[in-house]
Design a protein around this motif. Sequence first.
Motif, short mmCIF file in Angstrom:
data_model
loop_
_atom_site.label_atom_id
_atom_site.label_comp_id
_atom_site.label_asym_id
_atom_site.label_seq_id
_atom_site.Cartn_x
_atom_site.Cartn_y
_atom_site.Cartn_z
N VAL A 155 0.86 -1.19 0.00
CA VAL A 155 0.00 0.00 0.00
C VAL A 155 0.89 1.24 0.00
N LEU A 156 0.59 2.19 -0.86
CA LEU A 156 1.35 3.43 -0.96
C LEU A 156 0.85 4.41 0.11
N GLU A 157 1.62 4.57 1.18
CA GLU A 157 1.19 5.43 2.29
C GLU A 157 1.12 6.90 1.90
N ASP A 158 1.91 7.31 0.93
CA ASP A 158 1.89 8.71 0.50
C ASP A 158 0.54 9.11 -0.11
N SER A 159 -0.28 8.14 -0.45
CA SER A 159 -1.57 8.44 -1.09
C SER A 159 -2.71 8.58 -0.08
N LYS A 160 -2.39 8.54 1.21
CA LYS A 160 -3.44 8.61 2.24
C LYS A 160 -4.16 9.96 2.18
N PRO A 161 -5.49 9.96 2.02
CA PRO A 161 -6.24 11.24 1.94
C PRO A 161 -6.38 11.88 3.31
N GLN A 162 -6.83 13.12 3.32
CA GLN A 162 -6.99 13.84 4.59
C GLN A 162 -8.16 13.30 5.40
N ALA A 163 -9.11 12.70 4.76
CA ALA A 163 -10.27 12.16 5.48
C ALA A 163 -10.74 10.89 4.77
N VAL A 164 -11.46 10.08 5.52
CA VAL A 164 -12.03 8.85 4.94
C VAL A 164 -13.03 9.23 3.87
N VAL A 165 -13.02 8.51 2.78
CA VAL A 165 -13.95 8.77 1.68
C VAL A 165 -15.30 8.15 2.02
N THR A 166 -16.33 9.00 2.05
CA THR A 166 -17.69 8.54 2.34
C THR A 166 -18.52 8.63 1.08
N LEU A 167 -19.22 7.55 0.77
CA LEU A 167 -20.01 7.48 -0.46
C LEU A 167 -21.50 7.44 -0.15
N ALA A 168 -22.24 8.32 -0.79
CA ALA A 168 -23.69 8.25 -0.77
C ALA A 168 -24.14 7.21 -1.80
N PRO A 169 -25.36 6.73 -1.72
CA PRO A 169 -25.82 5.76 -2.71
C PRO A 169 -25.59 6.26 -4.14
N GLY A 170 -24.92 5.42 -4.96
CA GLY A 170 -24.64 5.78 -6.35
C GLY A 170 -23.30 6.45 -6.57
N GLU A 171 -22.64 6.90 -5.52
CA GLU A 171 -21.35 7.57 -5.68
C GLU A 171 -20.21 6.55 -5.78
N GLU A 172 -19.04 7.04 -6.28
CA GLU A 172 -17.90 6.15 -6.53
C GLU A 172 -16.63 6.63 -5.83
N ALA A 173 -15.77 5.67 -5.53
CA ALA A 173 -14.42 5.95 -5.03
C ALA A 173 -13.44 5.21 -5.93
N TYR A 174 -12.15 5.61 -5.89
CA TYR A 174 -11.17 5.06 -6.84
C TYR A 174 -9.86 4.72 -6.12
N ALA A 175 -9.20 3.69 -6.62
CA ALA A 175 -7.86 3.33 -6.15
C ALA A 175 -7.00 2.98 -7.36
N GLY A 176 -5.79 3.51 -7.37
CA GLY A 176 -4.88 3.23 -8.49
C GLY A 176 -3.94 2.08 -8.14
N ILE A 177 -3.66 1.24 -9.12
CA ILE A 177 -2.75 0.10 -8.93
C ILE A 177 -1.54 0.32 -9.85
N GLY A 178 -0.40 0.53 -9.23
CA GLY A 178 0.84 0.58 -10.01
C GLY A 178 1.39 -0.83 -10.11
N LEU A 179 1.40 -1.41 -11.29
CA LEU A 179 1.74 -2.83 -11.43
C LEU A 179 3.23 -3.11 -11.28
N THR A 180 4.05 -2.23 -11.73
CA THR A 180 5.50 -2.49 -11.72
C THR A 180 6.29 -1.26 -11.31
N GLY A 181 7.55 -1.52 -10.94
CA GLY A 181 8.47 -0.43 -10.68
C GLY A 181 9.26 -0.14 -11.94
N GLU A 182 10.50 0.23 -11.74
CA GLU A 182 11.36 0.49 -12.89
C GLU A 182 11.57 -0.81 -13.69
#
Length: 239
Positions: A155-182
Amino acid sequence: MRTNRIRTTTLAATALVAALSLTACGGNEGTKSAGPAPAAASTDSRTTESTAPQTSETTAPPAGTPAENASTPARGKHAGGNGNGTAHSGTEKAAPATTTPRTACATANTTVAVTKVSRPINHLLLTLKNTGSGLCDAYYAPHLGFDGAQSVFPVLEDSKPQAVVTLAPGEEAYAGIGLTGEPGQSKLHPSKNLSVYFAKRDGSTYDKPVDLKLPAKTYWDDNGFVTYWQSDRADALMY
């Protein structure tokens, strides 16, 4: 001699009558000076009569039973009133506020999709959608397992948001996956399936994951990572 006695007697009687007449006149004047007592009594009687309550106007209506009195709202504009003449007791309870159910985002109230993106390269995007009827909190980052791997994808700790993401019905959240390094730093692993575990509020994960089919030709290495859940797609792909 008899004539003189008669005259004397007559004179004495006349004097007596005159004296009695004077006494009678003096008695009447004394009564007058005392004032007309009967007239004063008559005045008091009129005053009492004018201030006495009239039965037809001031008789109070019969009091009702306690239940009837309680059901009739007090009238009058005073403290606690609403300005239109209806009084409030000041102890009325406010109507209970309606609250939207709230829980953690999990397999029961969401759907998850994984897609390949052109930018940045070697990245995937996880999209989480709230399909429930209440709010859900997307805690921490998703825990990933490629092809049933036991080890947790970093898990990339630098990507931690300032607050927990709360979703209302129908709303979306996103997470990026970096598959490889150099390139060339680590061995590539081909994978076809991805297991996504949701985190609870305390950081632990639910036992049941969401199993997804990966895009064709997906490769990952030990330098890959996944971000925390983000409310914006661009934030999830900026790392």
